[in-house]
Write a protein that holds these residues in place. Structure first.
Motif, PDB file in Angstrom:
ATOM      1  N   ARG A   1       4.546 -10.822  -2.704  1.00  0.00           N
ATOM      2  CA  ARG A   1       4.695 -11.887  -3.644  1.00  0.00           C
ATOM      3  C   ARG A   1       3.748 -13.160  -3.055  1.00  0.00           C
ATOM      4  O   ARG A   1       2.963 -13.645  -3.909  1.00  0.00           O
ATOM      5  CB  ARG A   1       5.941 -12.204  -4.020  1.00  0.00           C
ATOM      6  CG  ARG A   1       6.735 -11.009  -4.892  1.00  0.00           C
ATOM      7  CD  ARG A   1       8.261 -11.690  -4.874  1.00  0.00           C
ATOM      8  NE  ARG A   1       8.771 -10.561  -6.066  1.00  0.00           N
ATOM      9  CZ  ARG A   1       9.729  -9.719  -5.602  1.00  0.00           C
ATOM     10  NH1 ARG A   1      10.318  -9.837  -4.398  1.00  0.00           N
ATOM     11  NH2 ARG A   1      10.260  -9.114  -6.723  1.00  0.00           N
ATOM     12  N   GLN A   2       4.000 -13.453  -1.873  1.00  0.00           N
ATOM     13  CA  GLN A   2       3.265 -14.873  -1.159  1.00  0.00           C
ATOM     14  C   GLN A   2       1.879 -14.308  -1.248  1.00  0.00           C
ATOM     15  O   GLN A   2       0.912 -14.956  -1.380  1.00  0.00           O
ATOM     16  CB  GLN A   2       3.883 -15.026  -0.104  1.00  0.00           C
ATOM     17  CG  GLN A   2       3.495 -16.375   0.704  1.00  0.00           C
ATOM     18  CD  GLN A   2       3.983 -16.679   2.177  1.00  0.00           C
ATOM     19  OE1 GLN A   2       4.749 -16.000   2.237  1.00  0.00           O
ATOM     20  NE2 GLN A   2       3.507 -17.674   2.354  1.00  0.00           N
ATOM     21  N   ALA A   3       1.601 -13.280  -0.738  1.00  0.00           N
ATOM     22  CA  ALA A   3       0.131 -12.853  -0.468  1.00  0.00           C
ATOM     23  C   ALA A   3      -0.961 -12.870  -1.760  1.00  0.00           C
ATOM     24  O   ALA A   3      -1.848 -13.242  -1.840  1.00  0.00           O
ATOM     25  CB  ALA A   3      -0.035 -11.305   0.170  1.00  0.00           C
TER      26      ALA A   3
ATOM     27  N   GLY B   1      -9.010  -8.684   1.183  1.00  0.00           N
ATOM     28  CA  GLY B   1      -8.300  -7.471   1.401  1.00  0.00           C
ATOM     29  C   GLY B   1      -7.061  -7.400   0.301  1.00  0.00           C
ATOM     30  O   GLY B   1      -6.996  -6.321  -0.362  1.00  0.00           O
ATOM     31  N   ILE B   2      -6.382  -8.349  -0.180  1.00  0.00           N
ATOM     32  CA  ILE B   2      -5.530  -8.485  -1.232  1.00  0.00           C
ATOM     33  C   ILE B   2      -6.051  -8.421  -2.399  1.00  0.00           C
ATOM     34  O   ILE B   2      -5.530  -7.619  -3.471  1.00  0.00           O
ATOM     35  CB  ILE B   2      -4.552  -9.497  -1.019  1.00  0.00           C
ATOM     36  CG1 ILE B   2      -3.642  -9.744   0.481  1.00  0.00           C
ATOM     37  CG2 ILE B   2      -3.268  -9.631  -2.074  1.00  0.00           C
ATOM     38  CD1 ILE B   2      -2.863  -8.453   0.601  1.00  0.00           C
ATOM     39  N   GLN B   3      -7.025  -9.207  -2.877  1.00  0.00           N
ATOM     40  CA  GLN B   3      -7.822  -9.176  -4.186  1.00  0.00           C
ATOM     41  C   GLN B   3      -8.343  -7.721  -4.521  1.00  0.00           C
ATOM     42  O   GLN B   3      -8.408  -7.245  -5.548  1.00  0.00           O
ATOM     43  CB  GLN B   3      -8.879 -10.071  -4.038  1.00  0.00           C
ATOM     44  CG  GLN B   3      -8.354 -11.509  -3.902  1.00  0.00           C
ATOM     45  CD  GLN B   3      -9.232 -12.804  -3.796  1.00  0.00           C
ATOM     46  OE1 GLN B   3     -10.638 -12.435  -3.717  1.00  0.00           O
ATOM     47  NE2 GLN B   3      -8.993 -13.736  -3.879  1.00  0.00           N
ATOM     48  N   ALA B   4      -8.815  -6.952  -3.412  1.00  0.00           N
ATOM     49  CA  ALA B   4      -9.325  -5.803  -3.530  1.00  0.00           C
ATOM     50  C   ALA B   4      -8.166  -4.892  -4.087  1.00  0.00           C
ATOM     51  O   ALA B   4      -8.342  -4.039  -5.033  1.00  0.00           O
ATOM     52  CB  ALA B   4     -10.262  -5.288  -2.404  1.00  0.00           C
ATOM     53  N   ALA B   5      -7.207  -4.984  -3.240  1.00  0.00           N
ATOM     54  CA  ALA B   5      -5.833  -4.134  -3.866  1.00  0.00           C
ATOM     55  C   ALA B   5      -5.238  -4.445  -5.353  1.00  0.00           C
ATOM     56  O   ALA B   5      -5.131  -3.551  -6.081  1.00  0.00           O
ATOM     57  CB  ALA B   5      -4.601  -4.266  -2.994  1.00  0.00           C
ATOM     58  N   ILE B   6      -5.500  -5.984  -5.860  1.00  0.00           N
ATOM     59  CA  ILE B   6      -5.094  -6.071  -7.043  1.00  0.00           C
ATOM     60  C   ILE B   6      -6.211  -5.688  -8.084  1.00  0.00           C
ATOM     61  O   ILE B   6      -5.834  -5.219  -8.958  1.00  0.00           O
ATOM     62  CB  ILE B   6      -4.943  -7.727  -7.180  1.00  0.00           C
ATOM     63  CG1 ILE B   6      -3.807  -8.214  -6.263  1.00  0.00           C
ATOM     64  CG2 ILE B   6      -4.959  -8.307  -8.517  1.00  0.00           C
ATOM     65  CD1 ILE B   6      -3.703  -9.686  -6.122  1.00  0.00           C
ATOM     66  N   SER B   7      -7.435  -5.704  -7.716  1.00  0.00           N
ATOM     67  CA  SER B   7      -8.378  -5.091  -8.646  1.00  0.00           C
ATOM     68  C   SER B   7      -8.125  -3.646  -8.965  1.00  0.00           C
ATOM     69  O   SER B   7      -8.798  -3.369 -10.266  1.00  0.00           O
ATOM     70  CB  SER B   7      -9.949  -5.586  -7.952  1.00  0.00           C
ATOM     71  OG  SER B   7     -10.064  -4.617  -7.039  1.00  0.00           O
ATOM     72  N   GLN B   8      -7.541  -3.048  -8.285  1.00  0.00           N
ATOM     73  CA  GLN B   8      -7.438  -1.659  -8.506  1.00  0.00           C
ATOM     74  C   GLN B   8      -6.331  -1.231  -9.548  1.00  0.00           C
ATOM     75  O   GLN B   8      -6.214  -0.040  -9.829  1.00  0.00           O
ATOM     76  CB  GLN B   8      -7.083  -0.698  -7.260  1.00  0.00           C
ATOM     77  CG  GLN B   8      -8.307  -0.897  -6.021  1.00  0.00           C
ATOM     78  CD  GLN B   8      -9.481  -0.361  -6.555  1.00  0.00           C
ATOM     79  OE1 GLN B   8      -9.510   0.676  -7.147  1.00  0.00           O
ATOM     80  NE2 GLN B   8     -10.565  -1.070  -6.288  1.00  0.00           N
TER      81      GLN B   8
ATOM     82  N   ALA C   1       1.641  -4.609  -0.992  1.00  0.00           N
ATOM     83  CA  ALA C   1       2.212  -4.184   0.183  1.00  0.00           C
ATOM     84  C   ALA C   1       1.597  -3.173   1.041  1.00  0.00           C
ATOM     85  O   ALA C   1       1.437  -3.516   2.241  1.00  0.00           O
ATOM     86  CB  ALA C   1       3.868  -3.751  -0.455  1.00  0.00           C
ATOM     87  N   ALA C   2       1.051  -2.189   0.267  1.00  0.00           N
ATOM     88  CA  ALA C   2       0.331  -1.255   1.166  1.00  0.00           C
ATOM     89  C   ALA C   2      -0.886  -2.035   1.820  1.00  0.00           C
ATOM     90  O   ALA C   2      -1.214  -1.444   3.036  1.00  0.00           O
ATOM     91  CB  ALA C   2      -0.142  -0.165   0.231  1.00  0.00           C
ATOM     92  N   ALA C   3      -1.643  -2.889   1.156  1.00  0.00           N
ATOM     93  CA  ALA C   3      -2.632  -3.402   1.860  1.00  0.00           C
ATOM     94  C   ALA C   3      -2.115  -4.338   3.159  1.00  0.00           C
ATOM     95  O   ALA C   3      -2.954  -4.262   4.061  1.00  0.00           O
ATOM     96  CB  ALA C   3      -3.551  -4.415   0.890  1.00  0.00           C
ATOM     97  N   ILE C   4      -1.079  -5.023   2.949  1.00  0.00           N
ATOM     98  CA  ILE C   4      -0.507  -5.839   3.889  1.00  0.00           C
ATOM     99  C   ILE C   4      -0.398  -4.955   5.108  1.00  0.00           C
ATOM    100  O   ILE C   4      -0.522  -5.132   6.284  1.00  0.00           O
ATOM    101  CB  ILE C   4       0.803  -6.422   3.522  1.00  0.00           C
ATOM    102  CG1 ILE C   4       0.165  -7.664   2.287  1.00  0.00           C
ATOM    103  CG2 ILE C   4       1.580  -7.472   4.616  1.00  0.00           C
ATOM    104  CD1 ILE C   4       1.461  -8.379   1.656  1.00  0.00           C
TER     105      ILE C   4
END
Length: 196
Positions: free
Chosen positions: A7-9, A55-62, A186-189
């Motif tokens: 959530r924070q990420a 890295g987090i933005q890449a996970a969100i974009s998927q 969470a997986a990206a983290i």
């Protein structure tokens, strides 16, 4: 940027530090125009933040559009009306798919009940650790809030039969969408921590 929770990420990867915005606004006010300077964030901490945020933005974009909209509704530092409406539509659609048939009048009110429960859910989970209490835990308070914000009146006489189940279902749908949105983050983290 710290990788304490998904959530924070999500919030932090989309956050723009105020110092750079402050300089921009100050330049606009003083000069009436923007002047590019070479003093932009050149610290190592800024580069690390950008790498982690990417890295987090890449996970969100998927994510699928509706799930991404729900995640932005919940955790983005800025929320625009279109994203909010997309998130509300995603929850409303999921609730309808999981609900028995209903009259058109009830469906119309249900749309506002969804908006109200989503506001409650968002408040409860803001800040990254889901530590806030439900701001409207009683049916009376929730009905008064819906009336004050949307002008929608729900009858109290048959609350348990007419609306209590829907409120519970809406919370469940929000939790399901929340899990779908946060799982890739969470997986990206996890992956970033293992690589460090």
């Amino acid at each position: 940027m710290q990788l304490n929770s998904a959530r924070q990420a999500w919030h932090d990867c989309l956050h723009t530090p105020w110092d750079s915005q402050g300089v921009f606004i100050e330049q606009l006010g003083l000069l009436g125009t923007m002047v590019q300077t070479t003093e932009k964030q050149r610290k190592a901490s800024h580069a690390v933040h950008q790498a982690l945020a990417g890295g987090i933005q890449a996970a969100i974009s998927q994510l699928a559009g509706s799930i991404k909209a729900f995640g932005h509704f919940m955790y983005a530092p800025r929320l625009d009306v279109d994203t909010q409406e997309d998130a509300q539509e995603a929850v409303f659609t999921m609730v309808q798919q999981r609900s028995p048939r209903m009259t058109a009048a009830k469906r119309e009110k249900l749309e506002y009940v969804v908006k109200g429960v989503m506001a409650r859910y968002r408040y409860m989970h803001q800040g990254g650790q889901s530590a806030n209490d439900d701001p409207l835990p009683t049916p009376e308070g929730f009905r008064a809030w819906l009336d004050a914000h949307y002008g929608v009146r729900l009858e109290s006489s048959n609350w348990d039969r007419d609306w209590a189940g829907f409120v519970t279902l809406i919370f469940e749908c929000c939790e399901d969408l929340d899990k779908q949105a946060l799982s890739p983050v969470a997986a990206a983290i996890y992956e970033m921590r293992s690589a460090a």
